[in-house]
Scaffold this motif. Structure first.
Motif, PDB file in Angstrom:
ATOM      1  N   VAL A 105      47.338  43.560  28.857  1.00 48.72           N
ATOM      2  CA  VAL A 105      46.916  44.612  29.071  1.00 48.72           C
ATOM      3  C   VAL A 105      45.959  44.302  28.166  1.00 48.72           C
ATOM      4  CG1 VAL A 105      46.460  47.530  28.605  1.00 48.72           C
ATOM      5  CG2 VAL A 105      48.472  46.340  30.308  1.00 48.72           C
ATOM      6  N   TRP A 106      45.958  44.364  27.119  1.00 46.89           N
ATOM      7  CA  TRP A 106      44.737  44.588  25.487  1.00 46.89           C
ATOM      8  C   TRP A 106      44.165  43.271  25.785  1.00 46.89           C
ATOM      9  CZ3 TRP A 106      44.064  40.495  22.474  1.00 46.89           C
ATOM     10  CH2 TRP A 106      42.516  41.306  21.087  1.00 46.89           C
ATOM     11  N   THR A 107      44.567  42.094  26.098  1.00 48.97           N
ATOM     12  CA  THR A 107      44.072  40.752  26.491  1.00 48.97           C
ATOM     13  C   THR A 107      43.066  40.940  27.964  1.00 48.97           C
ATOM     14  OG1 THR A 107      45.975  39.592  26.543  1.00 48.97           O
ATOM     15  CG2 THR A 107      44.068  38.453  27.460  1.00 48.97           C
ATOM     16  N   VAL A 108      43.818  41.703  28.810  1.00 47.87           N
ATOM     17  CA  VAL A 108      42.331  42.617  29.854  1.00 47.87           C
ATOM     18  C   VAL A 108      41.738  43.451  29.439  1.00 47.87           C
ATOM     19  CG1 VAL A 108      42.130  43.542  32.268  1.00 47.87           C
ATOM     20  CG2 VAL A 108      44.310  42.209  32.424  1.00 47.87           C
ATOM     21  N   TRP A 109      41.434  43.793  28.174  1.00 42.04           N
ATOM     22  CA  TRP A 109      41.360  45.138  27.771  1.00 42.04           C
ATOM     23  C   TRP A 109      40.015  44.359  27.052  1.00 42.04           C
ATOM     24  CZ3 TRP A 109      42.507  48.372  22.853  1.00 42.04           C
ATOM     25  CH2 TRP A 109      40.933  49.443  22.985  1.00 42.04           C
ATOM     26  N   ALA A 110      40.387  43.222  26.736  1.00 42.21           N
ATOM     27  CA  ALA A 110      39.105  42.600  25.448  1.00 42.21           C
ATOM     28  C   ALA A 110      38.059  41.785  26.188  1.00 42.21           C
ATOM     29  CB  ALA A 110      40.246  41.853  24.810  1.00 42.21           C
ATOM     30  N   VAL A 111      38.544  41.237  27.163  1.00 44.97           N
ATOM     31  CA  VAL A 111      37.574  40.284  28.184  1.00 44.97           C
ATOM     32  C   VAL A 111      36.866  41.166  29.482  1.00 44.97           C
ATOM     33  CG1 VAL A 111      37.420  38.817  30.740  1.00 44.97           C
ATOM     34  CG2 VAL A 111      39.445  38.347  28.699  1.00 44.97           C
ATOM     35  N   ARG A 112      37.404  42.387  30.008  1.00 45.05           N
ATOM     36  CA  ARG A 112      36.459  43.557  30.179  1.00 45.05           C
ATOM     37  C   ARG A 112      35.172  43.808  29.345  1.00 45.05           C
ATOM     38  NH1 ARG A 112      37.655  44.516  35.380  1.00 45.05           N
ATOM     39  NH2 ARG A 112      36.280  46.378  35.186  1.00 45.05           N
ATOM     40  N   SER A 113      35.900  44.396  28.405  1.00 46.94           N
ATOM     41  CA  SER A 113      35.023  44.546  26.839  1.00 46.94           C
ATOM     42  C   SER A 113      34.038  43.812  26.382  1.00 46.94           C
ATOM     43  CB  SER A 113      36.434  45.429  25.622  1.00 46.94           C
ATOM     44  OG  SER A 113      36.639  46.111  26.263  1.00 46.94           O
ATOM     45  N   ALA A 114      33.988  42.690  26.233  1.00 49.15           N
ATOM     46  CA  ALA A 114      33.226  41.265  26.267  1.00 49.15           C
ATOM     47  C   ALA A 114      32.728  41.103  27.314  1.00 49.15           C
ATOM     48  CB  ALA A 114      34.391  40.043  25.910  1.00 49.15           C
ATOM     49  N   ARG A 115      32.732  41.728  28.370  1.00 45.92           N
ATOM     50  CA  ARG A 115      31.940  41.239  29.439  1.00 45.92           C
ATOM     51  C   ARG A 115      30.937  42.612  30.050  1.00 45.92           C
ATOM     52  NH1 ARG A 115      35.858  37.947  33.531  1.00 45.92           N
ATOM     53  NH2 ARG A 115      35.937  35.990  32.628  1.00 45.92           N
ATOM     54  N   GLY A 116      30.997  44.027  29.588  1.00 44.35           N
ATOM     55  CA  GLY A 116      30.056  44.908  29.615  1.00 44.35           C
ATOM     56  C   GLY A 116      31.180  45.961  30.577  1.00 44.35           C
ATOM     57  N   ARG A 117      31.566  45.824  30.512  1.00 42.93           N
ATOM     58  CA  ARG A 117      32.946  46.109  31.612  1.00 42.93           C
ATOM     59  C   ARG A 117      34.101  47.228  31.082  1.00 42.93           C
ATOM     60  NH1 ARG A 117      33.368  41.517  36.062  1.00 42.93           N
ATOM     61  NH2 ARG A 117      31.407  41.783  36.842  1.00 42.93           N
ATOM     62  N   PRO A 118      34.292  48.300  31.472  1.00 43.28           N
ATOM     63  CA  PRO A 118      35.213  49.500  31.144  1.00 43.28           C
ATOM     64  C   PRO A 118      36.539  48.730  31.701  1.00 43.28           C
ATOM     65  CG  PRO A 118      34.212  49.977  33.223  1.00 43.28           C
ATOM     66  CD  PRO A 118      33.542  48.887  32.964  1.00 43.28           C
TER      67      PRO A 118
END
Length: 150
Positions: free
Chosen positions: A103-116
């Motif tokens: 979940v943290w990995t998905v969160w970090a990738v989505r945050s880096a792309r500007g998505r919540p």
């Protein structure tokens, strides 16, 4: 450099180039730092030695293992690279550690792309987690579930 839009006769500025912004990762990295700090502390202060951590109140007063009993010992074993011991101390906690990592990995990738990050858990998912915790707790407290004791 300013440009004049011919249709509206307004002065417009060029849009900045979209680039990776480290500010997007502040919250995920902060959460990871907190979890890593907790794991580092548990890795340094052995929960197998008495007096370092409080005893589980449910275990102390009833003798029943809760779903979290053995979680600190499991984290300590995992920090030291002993996956087998971590699984015997609390298998459900080890699964939880790996779910957090995903979940943290998905969160970090989505945050880096500007998505919540959106986690839409419905009632079925929440009830399933509750039933899993209940079954784990009951089985680890029955005589044939001794292999799940911390």
């Amino acid at each position: 450099m300013r440009r004049v839009n011919a249709e509206t006769q307004r002065v417009t500025r060029p849009r900045p180039v979209e680039r990776f912004v480290p500010r997007r990762l502040v919250v995920p990295v902060g959460a990871l730092a907190a979890v890593a700090g907790a794991f580092a502390f548990v890795g340094a202060v052995d929960p197998n030695q008495p007096g370092h951590y409080p005893v589980c109140p449910l275990l102390r007063y009833t003798g029943v293992y809760c779903p979290g009993c053995g979680g600190l010992r499991s984290a300590h074993a995992l920090v030291h690279g002993d996956l087998a011991t971590a699984l015997t101390d609390n298998a459900l906690a080890v699964v939880g550690y790996f779910v957090f990592a995903v979940v943290w990995t998905v969160w970090a990738v989505r945050s880096a792309r500007g998505r919540p990050l959106r986690i839409d858990l419905g009632p079925v998912h929440l009830w399933s987690v509750g039933v899993l915790l209940l079954v784990f707790t009951v089985v680890r407290n029955l005589p044939f579930g001794g292999w799940l004791h911390p």
